[in-house]
Design a protein around this motif. Structure first.
Motif, PDB file in Angstrom:
ATOM      1  N   TYR A   1       0.821  -1.210   0.000  1.00 53.17           N
ATOM      2  CA  TYR A   1       0.000   0.000   0.000  1.00 53.17           C
ATOM      3  C   TYR A   1       0.859   1.265   0.000  1.00 53.17           C
ATOM      4  O   TYR A   1       0.372   2.354   0.252  1.00 53.17           O
TER       5      TYR A   1
ATOM      6  N   SER B   1       3.636   1.775   1.985  1.00 47.87           N
ATOM      7  CA  SER B   1       4.182   2.083   3.302  1.00 47.87           C
ATOM      8  C   SER B   1       5.674   1.754   3.373  1.00 47.87           C
ATOM      9  O   SER B   1       6.170   0.894   2.637  1.00 47.87           O
TER      10      SER B   1
ATOM     11  N   SER C   1       6.828   0.553   6.097  1.00 49.75           N
ATOM     12  CA  SER C   1       6.833  -0.505   7.103  1.00 49.75           C
ATOM     13  C   SER C   1       6.079  -1.714   6.569  1.00 49.75           C
ATOM     14  O   SER C   1       5.026  -1.565   5.929  1.00 49.75           O
ATOM     15  N   CYS C   2       6.608  -2.917   6.804  1.00 50.30           N
ATOM     16  CA  CYS C   2       5.988  -4.136   6.309  1.00 50.30           C
ATOM     17  C   CYS C   2       5.799  -5.134   7.443  1.00 50.30           C
ATOM     18  O   CYS C   2       6.734  -5.370   8.229  1.00 50.30           O
TER      19      CYS C   2
ATOM     20  N   GLY D   1      -2.965   0.387   7.237  1.00 48.59           N
ATOM     21  CA  GLY D   1      -2.275   1.389   6.439  1.00 48.59           C
ATOM     22  C   GLY D   1      -0.851   1.021   6.078  1.00 48.59           C
ATOM     23  O   GLY D   1      -0.178   1.773   5.358  1.00 48.59           O
ATOM     24  N   GLU D   2      -0.382  -0.136   6.576  1.00 48.78           N
ATOM     25  CA  GLU D   2       0.989  -0.581   6.280  1.00 48.78           C
ATOM     26  C   GLU D   2       0.960  -1.737   5.289  1.00 48.78           C
ATOM     27  O   GLU D   2      -0.093  -2.289   4.978  1.00 48.78           O
ATOM     28  N   ASP D   3       2.140  -2.096   4.785  1.00 46.69           N
ATOM     29  CA  ASP D   3       2.250  -3.224   3.868  1.00 46.69           C
ATOM     30  C   ASP D   3       2.299  -4.531   4.651  1.00 46.69           C
ATOM     31  O   ASP D   3       2.664  -4.556   5.834  1.00 46.69           O
TER      32      ASP D   3
ATOM     33  N   TYR E   1      12.383  -1.768   2.566  1.00 48.31           N
ATOM     34  CA  TYR E   1      11.595  -1.296   3.709  1.00 48.31           C
ATOM     35  C   TYR E   1      12.484  -0.779   4.843  1.00 48.31           C
ATOM     36  O   TYR E   1      13.582  -1.297   5.084  1.00 48.31           O
TER      37      TYR E   1
END
Length: 306
Positions: free
Chosen positions: A190, A192, A194-195, A215-217, A237
């Motif tokens: 998405y 972001s 952060s994953c 909202g994060e991957d 990331y």
């Protein structure tokens, strides 16, 4: 067939069986419930269920019988064992011991002989019910998964299907866990920095229910053996949040990521400490919430909030 009373399975209401498959009556009378045929196309309802006798008759086809015969129409099989297995899957009844052994054999044959594969939007009531038992909300399941129908060893099955980056699918139902090759990881990106990482898709779905990583991957390994395939996707990331199983394989995977990415890696397993994995934690959390609600109704919580 040991381990289950087949008469109890035979008495499972055909109305409930059809409802779990998404079929509902269009007309009722004193001793008859009418449907449009659930296994063929028709405009005028000609499929009758007698609730008292728990029998059905399809006037359009000139055939009928008990719940096992009905299961045979859905799966196109006259084999009684196969019919009983389908009834067990849809109704949520436990498999007979003999069938449990067969299920184990199917797991060993994972990835073999998948024929006549069809992918649909997830809508099968039995599959959604199975996921709900695992704590997965239907809306989340439908948004992230598909329904796969397939033939293996000459028999027809259906399962939840979770796509991977290679074009294959992880497949799961109440009795079977496998993969339609090729095996690969699944990245849900998405944009972001952060994953969130998971071993399997059931943990990913659990995270969505719990609101983790909104909202994060997210990246699902679909097996810790796929870790090296994930590196090319993870290298960019700034933060990797790991939700791996609380076992040796999970710990080894975490350490391999720390070796490659150092301080970018965060171990999130403390959230579900004492549980096998994130889905186990979700199920226990839901049970605790339900118990709290029941006690609240009885006035036993003493003002304590969950």
């Amino acid at each position: 067939m040991k381990g289950i009373n087949m008469e109890s399975m035979k008495r499972f209401p055909i109305e409930d069986f059809l409802a779990r498959l998404g079929h509902h009556p269009v007309q009722r009378s004193a001793n008859a419930v009418w449907y449009r045929s659930p296994y063929r196309e028709e405009k005028t309802p000609s499929f009758k269920v007698n609730p008292e006798k728990n029998l059905w008759y399809d006037f359009g086809e000139g055939k009928g019988g008990n719940i096992f015969a009905l299961a045979g129409e859905f799966i196109r099989s006259g084999d009684f064992i196969t019919q009983a297995r389908y009834v067990a899957e849809v109704s949520g009844m436990p498999l007979p011991e003999h069938e449990t052994r067969r299920s184990s054999e199917m797991r060993q044959a994972s990835g073999k002989s998948f024929e006549n594969v069809e992918i649909f939007p997830l809508q099968n009531r039995a599959l959604l019910h199975y996921l709900q038992e695992r704590g997965i909300l239907s809306a989340i399941a439908i948004a992230n998964c598909k329904e796969m129908r397939y033939t293996t060893h000459g028999k027809r099955y259906f399962a939840v299907a979770f796509g991977n980056g290679g074009g294959g699918y992880e497949i799961r139902n109440r009795f079977f866990k496998g993969c339609l090759p090729p095996k690969d990881v699944t990245l849900l990106a998405y944009g972001s920095a952060s994953c969130n990482l998971y071993e399997g898709f059931m943990d990913y779905l659990s995270a969505r229910v719990l609101g983790i990583g909104n909202g994060e991957d997210h990246l699902v390994l679909n097996s810790v053996s796929n870790l090296t395939k994930a590196y090319r996707l993870l290298d960019g990331y700034g933060k990797l949040q790991c939700h791996f199983d609380n076992d040796e394989a999970g710990r080894r995977t975490l350490e391999a990521l720390r070796t490659r990415y150092g301080g970018k890696v965060t171990d999130c397993s403390g959230l579900y400490g004492g549980c096998k994995d994130l889905n186990d934690y979700l199920q226990k959390t839901l049970v605790e919430r339900q118990a709290w609600r029941e006690n609240e109704k009885k006035g036993k919580n003493n003002g304590i909030k969950l």
